[in-house]
Design a protein around this motif. Structure first.
Motif, PDB file in Angstrom:
ATOM      1  N   CYS A 148       0.801  -1.229   0.000  1.00 30.04           N
ATOM      2  CA  CYS A 148       0.000   0.000   0.000  1.00 30.04           C
ATOM      3  C   CYS A 148       0.834   1.278   0.000  1.00 30.04           C
ATOM      4  N   HIS A 149       2.038   1.278   0.567  1.00 28.37           N
ATOM      5  CA  HIS A 149       2.840   2.499   0.665  1.00 28.37           C
ATOM      6  C   HIS A 149       3.779   2.636  -0.539  1.00 28.37           C
ATOM      7  N   PRO A 150       4.078   3.858  -0.954  1.00 26.72           N
ATOM      8  CA  PRO A 150       4.995   4.076  -2.087  1.00 26.72           C
ATOM      9  C   PRO A 150       6.458   3.934  -1.688  1.00 26.72           C
ATOM     10  N   CYS A 151       6.913   2.712  -1.479  1.00 25.29           N
ATOM     11  CA  CYS A 151       8.312   2.471  -1.115  1.00 25.29           C
ATOM     12  C   CYS A 151       9.216   2.708  -2.329  1.00 25.29           C
ATOM     13  N   THR A 152      10.370   3.306  -2.113  1.00 29.98           N
ATOM     14  CA  THR A 152      11.260   3.676  -3.208  1.00 29.98           C
ATOM     15  C   THR A 152      12.408   2.680  -3.341  1.00 29.98           C
ATOM     16  N   THR A 153      13.168   2.831  -4.418  1.00 34.76           N
ATOM     17  CA  THR A 153      14.348   2.017  -4.692  1.00 34.76           C
ATOM     18  C   THR A 153      15.501   2.931  -5.072  1.00 34.76           C
ATOM     19  N   ALA A 154      16.721   2.363  -5.102  1.00 33.04           N
ATOM     20  CA  ALA A 154      17.905   3.158  -5.451  1.00 33.04           C
ATOM     21  C   ALA A 154      19.007   2.239  -5.943  1.00 33.04           C
ATOM     22  N   PHE A 155      19.829   2.742  -6.868  1.00 34.52           N
ATOM     23  CA  PHE A 155      21.048   2.080  -7.321  1.00 34.52           C
ATOM     24  C   PHE A 155      22.217   2.531  -6.460  1.00 34.52           C
TER      25      PHE A 155
END
Length: 810
Positions: free
Chosen positions: A730-737
């Protein structure tokens, strides 16, 4: 490829080599298949051996059983080729070459009995060395010697009848069994004990199990069309990598074909059936043992064959039985699969309702064909390959105001006119001729590594910069905890030198910390709603904050008041979904509603003493882009650390659009990129401290609620890998390189952050000790450090495993 072309391709790839009418129904029986032979029961008690490579050769009949044969399997292909057959009375191993030789000599071929009166055997398998055979009967697995009649062990532990068992290809003392109790168990044959047991996976029995040797993954499939992929590490702790529903994968594949060629929708073979039927996973087999095909598997189901890419969870090819002309079998009861001696796959299929058996040969797609299946398209690149066009938006500049020349006076004669240092017009003077922008502003690619301890001085920064340690382990050890406020950390970003961190919070404020999270923070307020995004300029002189209050503010580093405020005057009708500096700080990119706007700007932080609150900074709209379908933009990303024409944006219609700012057009579109709208795009931007290959910058990540994270290759125009170990419902979890491009970090709702290897679908580290959902993750561009921000406003700093003891702040 459109649906009609897909139908023609199916008939060309799949050819019926042999068709037999049997004396009884053979559905749900395990049949034998290897690159050179296939084996089926004959009259119940005999084994009929066919040579696939030489169809003219007379089939060989093997006799020895007194009961009906229920399972057949070939050895692993070692010399000599072995075949094992089982009935309720005997389990017999046959030496195929020896049997042919005895038959040519006019002697009845015989085999070696290795088991007696075991009951109805439903599944057989050889160990990798062909020294042992597993026989599944009832709720037990019998481990037999292939050299003599000897029961080595009996494995009992399932709560329902077994359906299959397979040896590990790389560790012969490990066996995995599946059962109608909907679980799988990992057995250690040295101790005859269970070393791992799964939970109940499905509402229906598990029917198939397979090992992927290259990636060390365990696959299993159920009667309702579910496929699970688990890691199979040295400690035998199986972690779920991906889960697929074959029916949904097929429907998504059909929608993609209709999107490419909507006029061909409704072509036979790719129109969904009026009655939706389950697709049981009857058999799983690797596509090929070559390294480049390690993630491709064939799935045998009741209606045909499916070629799946497990790395991307995408269907590459569907070969339906009803598409093969004059094929007598339309519903399959069982499958046997084996790679061929050349670029082929051999399949044995039995009819579900009729006494019919067929041998199919499928020509494997080669590298070129495989690229066509994946819609290979090498036309786009983040690093520019051509100069700006004459009319490019990126050439835009502020027009200088015309000023009237002042009247000449006698004093003008004494004024010395400014001249360049070099007065010859043919000599290029440094500072007066425009240098190549691609040469100066370009990512570090293939830079020769400096020796340990060597540093280079950057006079502009006034500090010593070390190259990013490219071979360091991923950050996994907690180093510092910090409680900011009990409010969500919606955005976080390091400055380009890795010394400062900006955090946009849900309480409408922005916090500025040192990268070590030590010392007091600078607090910036002014927004009326939560700060959705923050971004540094490349020069680190400015940073911006955007909020759900439909305003954007640009702040000077070290200043207390914004130098430019946008919005508040109906400039943005909807909340800003993304904002950043672009093209080495020349432009601003702002996404609001269905519009992506490109602005030129001039910042002036001086203040008039009388009109103190009147800003002197100016801004000018250079270009505006609308999504093709008119849907709202959900995320936007572009590289600002070097000149790049590419801008990525996602829409609420689940699409990803690639904009070429040089031409001002949409260069490409990826429809139905996820099952839900993409809420975050993360590009592999590298950093000033690391070097990567040029193609690495074409990788980007997309995240969607309930649909995991996908890794895309811009030049190949396709998804190349999928990551699903984390929880995102449900939550907008982010990602990263990571700056070195080797690792990927993702937030998760199970109060953890996950570190993935770019080249593997399974996670490397699960970073625990978080107090709430991890919303944001970001890597330090200068050091191997990872910062995480949670829903309850907690910041955590992680360093590699060899880091010193952590310092925890409250």
């Amino acid at each position: 490829m459109d649906a009609c072309g897909e139908h023609r391709e199916s008939t060309r790839l799949m050819v019926e080599k042999l068709s037999l009418s049997c004396d009884r129904l053979m559905s749900h029986l395990q049949l034998g298949c290897c690159p050179s032979h296939c084996a089926t029961p004959l009259q119940g008690k005999k084994v009929l051996l066919h040579c696939i490579t030489d169809p003219e050769q007379k089939p060989l009949q093997l006799t020895g059983h007194h009961g009906d044969i229920t399972a057949l399997v070939f050895g692993t292909g070692r010399n000599p080729l072995m075949l094992c057959s089982a009935s309720a009375d005997y389990v017999i191993v046959w030496d195929i070459e020896h049997c042919y030789r005895r038959t040519r000599d006019g002697v009845v071929a015989s085999g070696r009995v290795i088991g007696t009166l075991l009951g109805k055997v439903v599944h057989l398998s050889f160990c990798p060395l062909d020294q042992r055979v597993s026989a599944c009967t009832g709720d037990k697995v019998y481990i037999l010697s292939s050299k003599m009649e000897d029961v080595l062990s009996v494995l009992a532990g399932h709560l329902a009848p077994l359906t299959a068992a397979e040896f590990s290809p790389w560790k012969t003392d490990i066996l995995v069994s599946i059962s109608e109790d909907r679980t799988f168990k990992v057995w250690c044959l040295k101790k005859d004990e269970i070393i791992y047991q799964s939970a109940v996976l499905s509402a229906t029995p598990l029917l198939s199990v397979y090992f992927l040797e290259k990636s060390r993954h365990l696959l299993t499939g159920s009667a309702d069309g579910q496929v699970w992929s688990f890691t199979f590490s040295e400690d035998h702790r199986c972690h779920l990598v991906t889960r697929l529903d074959l029916q949904k994968v097929l429907l998504r594949h059909q929608r993609q074909l209709e999107t490419v060629a909507p006029q061909t929708a409704g072509v036979k073979g790719f129109t969904p059936d009026p009655v939706e039927t389950e697709k049981p996973i009857l058999r799983i087999c690797a596509h090929h043992k070559q390294l480049e095909y390690q993630s491709l598997v064939w799935i045998g189901s009741s209606d045909g064959l499916y070629l799946l890419d497990l790395a991307t969870s995408e269907l590459l090819k569907a070969l339906l039985l009803r598409d093969v002309p004059d094929f007598s079998i339309t519903m399959a009861g069982s499958w046997a699969m084996s790679p061929g001696l050349d670029n082929t796959m051999a399949f044995v299929v039995t009819s579900l309702f009729e006494a019919q058996m067929s041998v199919l040969e499928v020509t494997l797609p080669g590298p070129d064909t495989m690229d066509d299946l994946r819609q290979h398209l090498e036309v786009l690149s983040v690093i520019p390959s051509a100069p700006l066009t004459a009319g490019s938006l990126l050439n835009a500049e502020f027009k200088k105001k015309d000023t009237k020349p002042s009247k000449k006076t006698g004093l003008d004669k004494s004024v010395v006119k400014e001249q360049p240092l070099v007065f010859h017009t043919q000599v290029k003077s440094s500072g007066y001729s425009q240098p190549s922008r691609r040469t100066i502003f370009s990512p570090k690619t293939n830079v020769q590594k400096m020796t340990p301890g060597t540093t280079k001085t950057n006079m502009k920064l006034g500090c010593f910069l070390n190259d990013y340690p490219g071979h360091t382990a991923a950050p996994s050890v907690p180093h510092t905890y910090l409680n900011t406020a009990k409010t969500p950390v919606y955005s976080a970003q390091y400055s380009g030198d890795g010394k400062q961190i900006l955090c946009g919070l849900g309480d409408r404020s922005v916090l500025l910390y040192k990268s070590s999270l030590t010392g007091p923070s600078a607090v910036y307020t002014g927004h009326d709603k939560a700060v959705s995004s923050v971004a540094w300029s490349h020069s680190r002189r400015w940073w911006l904050s955007a909020s759900a209050d439909r305003t954007l503010r640009i702040w000077p580093t070290g200043g207390s008041e914004p130098v430019l405020t946008m919005g508040g005057d109906d400039k943005f009708i909807k909340p800003i979904q993304g904002a950043q500096f672009y093209y080495l700080d020349k432009f601003l990119l702002v996404a609001s509603g269905s519009s992506l706007q490109l602005y030129l700007y001039h910042l002036d932080n001086t203040r008039d003493d009388i009109k103190r609150y009147q800003q002197r900074s100016t801004i000018k709209l250079t270009g505006s882009f609308k999504t093709e379908s008119g849907t709202d933009i959900t995320s936007v990303s572009a590289i600002n650390d070097f000149y790049s024409y590419i801008v990525l944006m996602s829409g609420a219609d689940r699409s990803i659009q690639v904009l070429d700012m040089n031409t001002g057009t949409m260069a490409s579109q990826l429809p139905d990129a996820h099952s839900r709208a993409v809420h975050h795009i993360a590009q592999n931007k590298g950093s000033a401290f690391s070097s990567q290959t040029p193609d690495s910058y074409n990788l980007f990540l997309t995240s969607a609620v309930t649909d995991g994270v996908k890794l895309w290759d811009l030049r190949a125009h396709r998804c190349v890998r999928r990551y699903e170990n984390h929880v995102n419902r449900c939550h907008p979890c982010t990602t990263a390189f990571s700056p070195c491009g080797r690792f990927i970090a993702s937030g998760s709702e199970d109060n953890c952050a996950y570190i993935y290897d770019v080249h593997s679908c399974s996670y490397l580290h699960k970073l625990q000790r978080h107090s709430d959902t991890v919303l944001n993750v970001t890597f330090n561009p200068a050091k191997p450090e990872l910062l995480t921000g949670t829903l309850d406003g907690r910041l955590s700093l992680f360093r590699p495993g060899n880091a010193a003891n952590g310092v925890f702040s409250s």
